[in-house]
Design an enzyme around this catalytic site. Structure first.
Site, PDB file in Angstrom:
ATOM      1  CE  LYS A 175      -3.775  -2.380   2.382  1.00 60.05           C
ATOM      2  NZ  LYS A 175      -4.397  -2.786   3.625  1.00 60.05           N
TER       3      LYS A 175
ATOM      4  CD  GLN B 295      -3.665  -4.564   6.717  1.00 57.90           C
ATOM      5  OE1 GLN B 295      -3.833  -3.457   6.211  1.00 57.90           O
ATOM      6  NE2 GLN B 295      -3.857  -5.676   6.029  1.00 57.90           N
TER       7      GLN B 295
ATOM      8  CG  ASP C   4     -10.104  -0.838   5.175  1.00 59.79           C
ATOM      9  OD1 ASP C   4      -9.524  -1.187   4.137  1.00 59.79           O
ATOM     10  OD2 ASP C   4      -9.705  -1.097   6.321  1.00 59.79           O
TER      11      ASP C   4
HETATM   12  N1  GUN Z   1      -6.603  -7.284   5.943  1.00 58.57           N
HETATM   13  C1  GUN Z   1      -6.775  -7.997   4.809  1.00 58.57           C
HETATM   14  N2  GUN Z   1      -7.488  -7.274   3.916  1.00 58.57           N
HETATM   15  C2  GUN Z   1      -7.759  -6.090   4.504  1.00 58.57           C
HETATM   16  C3  GUN Z   1      -8.452  -4.934   4.079  1.00 58.57           C
HETATM   17  O1  GUN Z   1      -8.976  -4.842   2.963  1.00 58.57           O
HETATM   18  N3  GUN Z   1      -8.506  -3.913   4.978  1.00 58.57           N
HETATM   19  C4  GUN Z   1      -7.954  -4.001   6.222  1.00 58.57           C
HETATM   20  N4  GUN Z   1      -8.066  -2.947   7.040  1.00 58.57           N
HETATM   21  N5  GUN Z   1      -7.292  -5.070   6.631  1.00 58.57           N
HETATM   22  C5  GUN Z   1      -7.204  -6.101   5.780  1.00 58.57           C
END
Ligand code: GUN
Length: 292
Positions: A56, A100, A123
């Site tokens: 990211k 996360q 998200d």
């Molecule tokens: N962990 C795995 N996929 C995601 C996601 O799309 N968002 C978040 N916050 N954590 C994740």
């Protein structure tokens, strides 16, 4: 082998195109001193999460987006986590942020996600944003469901009037995806299944598009689909030596009309949708400041 050519739903290539387009929008924002800023908050050191977060931030760097990689110790308690989320909600230099997942077991993920300001929820997983999706008035969309819809659309796979079988009813993918695809205007006919559904193959054989987000190794096999079906694999799991295994068995690609590649594909598009949410937040803030 069916003899016909299977379309590869190559998310990496599509995401690269999306990033090029988004970089232009970021440059416009930056030219008026409003460069978007993403913050990721990781509690503990879950290895897969660290890898996801690194990607990211690499995407942010490529697009000229500012980003902060906040880390809290795995021993962090709930009040400390909530205080950090509140601080990020108040910090006007932060356009959007995410906590996360998964969080360490002793922490309450639902409480944490609910504490994120819905206006900064890149998200798209806050109950307010999920509620808008449910109500048919979508705002910030959950990233993986949005990525799947866009990946299909990019490959000219129309979902309107099609029967889409989704396997997996998780809050991140399956359930919001069912809501998204069944929206008026998108118009898919959706069946929401799970790995324990009796006669799963009876449902998948009846579908035009099969999407698996169950996290069960090789759950979807060639015998479970009709030739020409579009198959999207989102769920992954790991075997004992840490090798990633898709929900989709390798032989599916031989008879599917279109299929995601064996190793990941949707992930890069999911990250692009995250940045699209972030840029949309920054653009809305800019419009507001101009009184538009
Ligand atoms: N962990 C795995 N996929 C995601 C996601 O799309 N968002 C978040 N916050 N954590 C994740």
């Amino acid at each position: 082998m069916s003899g016909s050519i299977t379309t590869l739903l190559d998310g990496d290539a599509y995401a690269a195109l999306l990033r090029q387009d988004m970089a232009k929008r970021v440059a416009v924002l930056a030219s008026s001193g409003r460069t978007p800023k993403l913050v990721t908050l990781l509690v503990g050191d879950h290895p897969a999460s660290r890898a996801y977060i690194a990607r990211k931030h690499a995407d942010c760097a490529e697009l000229g987006i500012l980003s902060d990689d906040l880390r809290l110790a795995s021993t962090t308690d709930q009040p400390r986590l909530m205080a950090e989320i509140e601080r990020l909600n108040r910090d006007s230099s932060v356009s959007g942020f995410l906590v996360q997942l998964p969080l360490p077991d002793h922490l309450d993920a639902a409480e944490a996600l609910e504490a994120v300001s819905p206006a900064k929820d890149v998200d798209g997983l806050h109950p307010v944003n999920l509620g808008h999706l449910m109500a048919g008035t979508p705002g910030l969309l959950p990233c993986t469901p949005h990525a799947i819809l866009r990946l299909l659309s990019h490959h000219c796979i129309n979902v309107a009037g099609k029967h889409v079988a989704i396997i997996g009813r998780g809050a991140l993918v399956g359930r919001p995806l069912a809501m998204l695809l069944s929206l008026r205007g998108i118009d898919a006919t959706v069946t929401l299944l799970n790995s324990a559904t009796p006669d799963l193959a009876g449902f998948t054989k009846a579908a035009d598009i099969v999407i698996s987000a169950a996290g069960v190794p090789r759950l979807v096999e060639a015998a479970m689909i009709r030739p020409g079906t579009t198959v999207v694999g989102v769920g992954i799991s790991y075997d004992a030596d840490g090798t990633m295994i898709s929900d989709i068995a390798d032989d599916v690609a031989d008879i599917a009309g279109a299929c995601t590649p064996r190793r990941g594909s949707v992930g890069a598009v999911t990250r692009a949708m995250l940045l699209e949410n972030l840029i949309a937040i920054a653009e809305a803030d800019q419009a507001l400041s101009k009184g538009l």
